[in-house]
Design a protein around this motif. Sequence first.
Motif, PDB file in Angstrom:
ATOM      1  N   GLU A 303      61.879  41.273  -2.319  1.00  0.00           N
ATOM      2  CA  GLU A 303      60.969  40.636  -3.143  1.00  0.00           C
ATOM      3  C   GLU A 303      59.574  41.075  -2.776  1.00  0.00           C
ATOM      4  OE1 GLU A 303      61.256  36.435  -3.032  1.00  0.00           O
ATOM      5  OE2 GLU A 303      63.503  36.357  -3.044  1.00  0.00           O
ATOM      6  N   SER A 304      59.388  41.855  -1.652  1.00  0.00           N
ATOM      7  CA  SER A 304      58.309  42.217  -1.188  1.00  0.00           C
ATOM      8  C   SER A 304      58.064  43.896  -0.923  1.00  0.00           C
ATOM      9  CB  SER A 304      58.057  41.771   0.117  1.00  0.00           C
ATOM     10  OG  SER A 304      58.020  40.316   0.431  1.00  0.00           O
ATOM     11  N   THR A 305      56.663  44.061  -1.074  1.00  0.00           N
ATOM     12  CA  THR A 305      56.319  45.597  -0.691  1.00  0.00           C
ATOM     13  C   THR A 305      55.740  45.764   0.554  1.00  0.00           C
ATOM     14  OG1 THR A 305      56.036  46.075  -3.099  1.00  0.00           O
ATOM     15  CG2 THR A 305      54.936  47.387  -1.469  1.00  0.00           C
ATOM     16  N   ILE A 306      56.333  46.617   1.344  1.00  0.00           N
ATOM     17  CA  ILE A 306      55.499  47.133   2.750  1.00  0.00           C
ATOM     18  C   ILE A 306      54.237  47.814   2.573  1.00  0.00           C
ATOM     19  CG2 ILE A 306      55.816  47.814   5.012  1.00  0.00           C
ATOM     20  CD1 ILE A 306      57.705  45.450   4.104  1.00  0.00           C
ATOM     21  N   PHE A 307      53.265  47.375   2.935  1.00  0.00           N
ATOM     22  CA  PHE A 307      52.037  48.017   3.038  1.00  0.00           C
ATOM     23  C   PHE A 307      51.705  48.641   4.224  1.00  0.00           C
ATOM     24  CE2 PHE A 307      51.489  45.956  -1.009  1.00  0.00           C
ATOM     25  CZ  PHE A 307      50.185  46.372  -1.410  1.00  0.00           C
ATOM     26  N   LEU A 308      51.648  50.046   4.417  1.00  0.00           N
ATOM     27  CA  LEU A 308      51.501  50.715   5.854  1.00  0.00           C
ATOM     28  C   LEU A 308      49.965  51.302   5.765  1.00  0.00           C
ATOM     29  CD1 LEU A 308      54.722  52.839   5.868  1.00  0.00           C
ATOM     30  CD2 LEU A 308      54.349  50.798   6.830  1.00  0.00           C
ATOM     31  N   THR A 309      49.587  51.157   6.791  1.00  0.00           N
ATOM     32  CA  THR A 309      47.917  51.356   6.853  1.00  0.00           C
ATOM     33  C   THR A 309      48.059  52.584   7.894  1.00  0.00           C
ATOM     34  OG1 THR A 309      46.886  49.298   6.527  1.00  0.00           O
ATOM     35  CG2 THR A 309      45.705  50.925   7.767  1.00  0.00           C
ATOM     36  N   CYS A 310      47.585  53.997   7.585  1.00  0.00           N
ATOM     37  CA  CYS A 310      47.738  54.996   8.412  1.00  0.00           C
ATOM     38  C   CYS A 310      46.456  55.890   8.600  1.00  0.00           C
ATOM     39  CB  CYS A 310      48.859  55.920   7.708  1.00  0.00           C
ATOM     40  SG  CYS A 310      50.353  55.440   7.214  1.00  0.00           S
ATOM     41  N   ARG A 311      46.390  56.542   9.803  1.00  0.00           N
ATOM     42  CA  ARG A 311      45.295  57.180  10.056  1.00  0.00           C
ATOM     43  C   ARG A 311      45.737  58.466  10.783  1.00  0.00           C
ATOM     44  NH1 ARG A 311      40.227  54.595  10.104  1.00  0.00           N
ATOM     45  NH2 ARG A 311      40.260  52.353  10.012  1.00  0.00           N
ATOM     46  N   LYS A 312      44.888  59.449  10.480  1.00  0.00           N
ATOM     47  CA  LYS A 312      45.159  60.958  11.200  1.00  0.00           C
ATOM     48  C   LYS A 312      45.558  60.521  12.782  1.00  0.00           C
ATOM     49  CE  LYS A 312      42.309  63.760   8.063  1.00  0.00           C
ATOM     50  NZ  LYS A 312      41.485  64.960   8.173  1.00  0.00           N
ATOM     51  N   GLN A 313      46.770  61.360  13.233  1.00  0.00           N
ATOM     52  CA  GLN A 313      47.177  61.193  14.413  1.00  0.00           C
ATOM     53  C   GLN A 313      46.053  61.737  15.436  1.00  0.00           C
ATOM     54  OE1 GLN A 313      50.718  63.505  14.623  1.00  0.00           O
ATOM     55  NE2 GLN A 313      51.930  62.085  13.206  1.00  0.00           N
ATOM     56  N   ALA A 314      46.138  61.228  16.663  1.00  0.00           N
ATOM     57  CA  ALA A 314      45.320  61.538  17.555  1.00  0.00           C
ATOM     58  C   ALA A 314      45.811  62.846  18.426  1.00  0.00           C
ATOM     59  CB  ALA A 314      44.819  60.613  18.580  1.00  0.00           C
ATOM     60  N   ALA A 315      45.288  63.565  19.019  1.00  0.00           N
ATOM     61  CA  ALA A 315      45.812  64.729  19.853  1.00  0.00           C
ATOM     62  C   ALA A 315      46.666  64.399  20.712  1.00  0.00           C
ATOM     63  CB  ALA A 315      44.744  65.589  20.650  1.00  0.00           C
ATOM     64  N   GLY A 316      47.900  65.211  20.587  1.00  0.00           N
ATOM     65  CA  GLY A 316      49.059  64.826  21.261  1.00  0.00           C
ATOM     66  C   GLY A 316      48.934  64.887  23.033  1.00  0.00           C
ATOM     67  N   GLY A 317      49.550  64.102  23.622  1.00  0.00           N
ATOM     68  CA  GLY A 317      49.437  63.997  25.127  1.00  0.00           C
ATOM     69  C   GLY A 317      50.754  64.556  25.678  1.00  0.00           C
ATOM     70  N   GLY A 318      51.392  65.660  25.233  1.00  0.00           N
ATOM     71  CA  GLY A 318      52.677  66.393  25.833  1.00  0.00           C
ATOM     72  C   GLY A 318      53.819  65.732  25.214  1.00  0.00           C
ATOM     73  N   ASP A 319      54.973  66.235  25.702  1.00  0.00           N
ATOM     74  CA  ASP A 319      56.100  65.603  25.137  1.00  0.00           C
ATOM     75  C   ASP A 319      56.673  64.273  25.496  1.00  0.00           C
ATOM     76  OD1 ASP A 319      56.770  68.223  24.098  1.00  0.00           O
ATOM     77  OD2 ASP A 319      57.918  69.122  25.985  1.00  0.00           O
ATOM     78  N   VAL A 320      57.191  63.677  24.408  1.00  0.00           N
ATOM     79  CA  VAL A 320      57.518  62.225  24.331  1.00  0.00           C
ATOM     80  C   VAL A 320      59.144  61.962  24.047  1.00  0.00           C
ATOM     81  CG1 VAL A 320      57.188  59.808  23.562  1.00  0.00           C
ATOM     82  CG2 VAL A 320      55.248  61.514  23.970  1.00  0.00           C
ATOM     83  N   TRP A 321      59.807  61.395  25.068  1.00  0.00           N
ATOM     84  CA  TRP A 321      61.373  61.256  24.760  1.00  0.00           C
ATOM     85  C   TRP A 321      61.856  60.084  24.156  1.00  0.00           C
ATOM     86  CZ3 TRP A 321      64.650  65.536  25.230  1.00  0.00           C
ATOM     87  CH2 TRP A 321      64.223  66.584  25.723  1.00  0.00           C
ATOM     88  N   TRP A 322      62.662  60.194  23.208  1.00  0.00           N
ATOM     89  CA  TRP A 322      63.274  58.645  22.690  1.00  0.00           C
ATOM     90  C   TRP A 322      63.755  57.990  23.870  1.00  0.00           C
ATOM     91  CZ3 TRP A 322      63.318  55.249  19.333  1.00  0.00           C
ATOM     92  CH2 TRP A 322      64.286  54.307  19.311  1.00  0.00           C
ATOM     93  N   ASP A 323      64.268  58.447  24.898  1.00  0.00           N
ATOM     94  CA  ASP A 323      64.949  57.463  25.830  1.00  0.00           C
ATOM     95  C   ASP A 323      63.715  56.568  26.493  1.00  0.00           C
ATOM     96  OD1 ASP A 323      67.221  58.345  25.515  1.00  0.00           O
ATOM     97  OD2 ASP A 323      67.458  60.052  26.920  1.00  0.00           O
ATOM     98  N   ASP A 324      62.518  57.163  26.514  1.00  0.00           N
ATOM     99  CA  ASP A 324      61.369  56.402  27.210  1.00  0.00           C
ATOM    100  C   ASP A 324      60.749  55.188  26.202  1.00  0.00           C
ATOM    101  OD1 ASP A 324      61.572  57.974  29.428  1.00  0.00           O
ATOM    102  OD2 ASP A 324      60.103  59.632  28.466  1.00  0.00           O
ATOM    103  N   LEU A 325      61.101  55.400  24.722  1.00  0.00           N
ATOM    104  CA  LEU A 325      60.522  54.778  23.748  1.00  0.00           C
ATOM    105  C   LEU A 325      61.301  53.675  23.286  1.00  0.00           C
ATOM    106  CD1 LEU A 325      58.629  57.185  21.497  1.00  0.00           C
ATOM    107  CD2 LEU A 325      57.603  55.651  23.333  1.00  0.00           C
ATOM    108  N   LYS A 326      62.642  53.735  23.391  1.00  0.00           N
ATOM    109  CA  LYS A 326      63.879  53.177  22.364  1.00  0.00           C
ATOM    110  C   LYS A 326      63.786  51.526  23.030  1.00  0.00           C
ATOM    111  CE  LYS A 326      67.759  54.335  25.331  1.00  0.00           C
ATOM    112  NZ  LYS A 326      69.060  54.947  25.259  1.00  0.00           N
ATOM    113  N   ASN A 327      63.407  51.242  24.329  1.00  0.00           N
ATOM    114  CA  ASN A 327      63.311  49.762  24.677  1.00  0.00           C
ATOM    115  C   ASN A 327      62.118  49.113  23.973  1.00  0.00           C
ATOM    116  OD1 ASN A 327      65.519  49.662  26.149  1.00  0.00           O
ATOM    117  ND2 ASN A 327      64.603  50.519  27.978  1.00  0.00           N
ATOM    118  N   ARG A 328      61.160  49.933  23.975  1.00  0.00           N
ATOM    119  CA  ARG A 328      59.926  49.304  23.401  1.00  0.00           C
ATOM    120  C   ARG A 328      60.049  49.091  21.921  1.00  0.00           C
ATOM    121  NH1 ARG A 328      54.220  52.717  22.756  1.00  0.00           N
ATOM    122  NH2 ARG A 328      53.077  51.152  21.704  1.00  0.00           N
ATOM    123  N   VAL A 329      60.719  50.039  21.055  1.00  0.00           N
ATOM    124  CA  VAL A 329      61.070  50.086  19.689  1.00  0.00           C
ATOM    125  C   VAL A 329      61.854  48.723  19.439  1.00  0.00           C
ATOM    126  CG1 VAL A 329      62.214  50.905  17.702  1.00  0.00           C
ATOM    127  CG2 VAL A 329      60.631  52.344  19.239  1.00  0.00           C
TER     128      VAL A 329
END
Length: 379
Positions: A303-329
């Motif tokens: 019944e709802s529409t999801i509104f996403l607010t986006c900006r340009k990505q900041a400069a990357g800080g190196g490789d990021v692995w899914w294993d390091d993010l999945k708990n936070r997600v």
Amino acid sequence: PIPDGNKTSELLRYGMYTWADMFTPRQLLALVSFVGALRELESEIMDAMDADRARALLTYLAFGFDKAADRNSVMTRWIPQRGALANTFDRHDFAFKWSFGEFDASRNMVPWVVDQMTDSYGGLVKLAGSPQSLFGSQGRAGGVRVIRGLAQALTPLVDGSVDHICVDPPYYDNVMYAECSDFFYVWQKRTIGHLYPEFFTDELTNKDDEAVANAARFADLGRKKKHLALRDYERKMTAAFQEMHRVLRGDGVLTVMFTHKKVEAWDTLATSLMDAGFAIHASWPVHTEFLHSLHISKKNSAESTIFLTCRKQAAGGGDVWWDDLKNRVRVTARETAARLEKMGIRGVDLYIATFGPTLAILSENWPVLTSEVDEKTGK
């Protein structure tokens, strides 16, 4: 002839092989008479006012005719609760009706059309005259520019020149816009095609450039058609978002409206956004659908529409692995679901509303690397 497509296949299944087959002989006579009267009026209208105003009036009358055709086909239905006719497209497809309601076209159709168009025009005039109007204060023109073209090539706009972009992109495989538009296109070629010849060069609408996951376009390729349709949608959406990234200011904002209950639809949209260089900063579910609409009534639909607010990505800080993010997600998804549930959001809406905050984590760290291998692609 009606081409075989994603949505039009239902018409062919029930013996409708040309667009004229969508109307009874009586309906067709009424609509063709409407077109004839409109063409007879054209010279009188052209003599009564300047060329631009005359063309605008003829365009409004043609739009009015479209409303008449939409309410006067064998695909309409009677709404007993309201004592009124639903339109042909009360859903985003050519849903077959075993019985249909019919307009008293010889007497009431034209007055109804005029009333509808007068009401619509009055709303536009009121909007244009408001202090907050894009047309300028007191309705003075100067703030609006309409450009017709591909979203992947915003050539009139220079780099970094836009403060805010608001886009409601095609919903993956939900709506085949061009296929449905053919219903009106074949009539508009006869009502205003001569006024805008550049818009009606093709026999039917252009489906090759459309950013939708339409498997019918790849039907000759057999079992690969769905995969190719998905890849085609992702490629076109990425190109469109890349062009938006180019024209957006460094501190600009992109707002994306999207709703779909399929995970692969969100996966494709988010990948396109992030590959184009955008990070999702916030998201909100906004109630946008009529509760008793045929699109959602008694169905597992949002019944709802999801509104996403986006900006340009900041400069990357190196490789990021899914294993390091999945708990936070995982934690973010659960916390978001609990918070939204307290606000009264339920069912599919609760499910899709968690996509925004979790995608925000991925987009801030994009690209995210994984050691897992995709069984479908082998990568």
